[in-house]
Enzyme design. Structure first.
Site, PDB file in Angstrom:
ATOM      1  N   LEU A  11       0.813  -1.225   0.000  1.00 13.39           N
ATOM      2  CA  LEU A  11       0.000   0.000   0.000  1.00 13.39           C
ATOM      3  C   LEU A  11       0.845   1.274   0.000  1.00 13.39           C
ATOM      4  O   LEU A  11       0.336   2.371   0.141  1.00 13.39           O
ATOM      5  CB  LEU A  11      -0.973   0.013   1.184  1.00 13.39           C
ATOM      6  CG  LEU A  11      -0.476  -0.288   2.593  1.00 13.39           C
ATOM      7  CD1 LEU A  11       0.537   0.699   3.111  1.00 13.39           C
ATOM      8  CD2 LEU A  11      -1.640  -0.408   3.545  1.00 13.39           C
ATOM      9  N   SER A  12       2.151   1.144  -0.207  1.00 17.70           N
ATOM     10  CA  SER A  12       3.036   2.306  -0.161  1.00 17.70           C
ATOM     11  C   SER A  12       3.080   3.052  -1.490  1.00 17.70           C
ATOM     12  O   SER A  12       3.391   2.460  -2.523  1.00 17.70           O
ATOM     13  CB  SER A  12       4.453   1.867   0.201  1.00 17.70           C
ATOM     14  OG  SER A  12       5.375   2.904  -0.069  1.00 17.70           O
ATOM     15  N   PRO A  13       2.831   4.367  -1.481  1.00 15.50           N
ATOM     16  CA  PRO A  13       2.933   5.127  -2.725  1.00 15.50           C
ATOM     17  C   PRO A  13       4.360   5.186  -3.243  1.00 15.50           C
ATOM     18  O   PRO A  13       4.596   5.214  -4.454  1.00 15.50           O
ATOM     19  CB  PRO A  13       2.413   6.518  -2.350  1.00 15.50           C
ATOM     20  CG  PRO A  13       2.655   6.623  -0.873  1.00 15.50           C
ATOM     21  CD  PRO A  13       2.464   5.227  -0.346  1.00 15.50           C
TER      22      PRO A  13
END
Length: 198
Positions: A11-13
């Site tokens: 879920l890390s940009p």
């Protein structure tokens, strides 16, 4: 052969912005990648950080500007406020771990597919159908979304412990031979290290 421990979150940009550059660098320089999805928010807590929503407004505003700038620089579509973030990243990480254990597909593409789904495609990576579609895209059996949940949870927890022990405090985080590189903008430095120039 050099091994890169890659600590990442689905879920890390910033993991999304890394794209497939790590995989390209590893292939070019004869290195292998040991993928370690981990609970990034827990990682922040354990290493003295804060969840993005709890940070001082100056940090929140800077993050917003920097993400947009980096996406433009890299030519990647990006939504600063995706419909399904924050979301539960554990289920996609469990599926990734199941795929890692099964073999036969492209793990780099799978990691990127999850992050792209969240940050560019307005999809919920906690949704089983989204997870299955990402698995298929990367050449894995979609039924892996339903298997190995217990092992996935155990590995996910162990990866968090190993991340903290290795000195990782964010994502993407790369560790090779005790050298640590934090952030998608450090892939260039990682390559220089592999080439003996750093």
């Amino acid at each position: 052969m050099a091994t890169i421990d890659y600590y990442f979150a689905t879920l890390s940009p910033y993991c999304y912005l890394a794209g497939l550059r790590l995989e390209e660098v590893a292939a070019k320089n004869g290195a292998q990648i040991n993928y370690k999805p981990f609970d990034l928010l827990q990682g922040f807590t354990l290493t003295g950080g804060m969840a993005p929503k709890d940070r001082h407004i100056s940090r929140i505003e800077y993050r917003a500007q920097e993400l947009v700038r980096q996406a433009k620089k890299l030519g990647l579509p990006f939504n600063l406020k995706p419909a399904h973030w924050p979301t539960n990243g554990a289920l996609s990480a469990y599926a990734f771990i199941a795929a890692q254990n099964a073999g036969g597909g492209d793990l780099g593409l799978l990691a990127h597919s999850f992050t792209r789904a969240c940050w560019a495609e307005e999809k919920d990576i906690a949704n089983e159908e989204v997870i299955r579609a990402c698995l298929v895209e990367a050449g894995f059996n979609p039924d892996l979304a339903d298997s190995g949940l217990l092992l996935g949870a155990e590995t996910y927890t162990r990866n968090l412990e190993e991340a903290v022990e290795a000195g990782a405090f964010g994502a993407p985080f790369y560790v090779i031979e005790g050298q640590r590189f934090w952030g998608q903008d450090r892939i260039v430095d990682l390559e220089l290290y592999l080439q003996g120039k750093l």
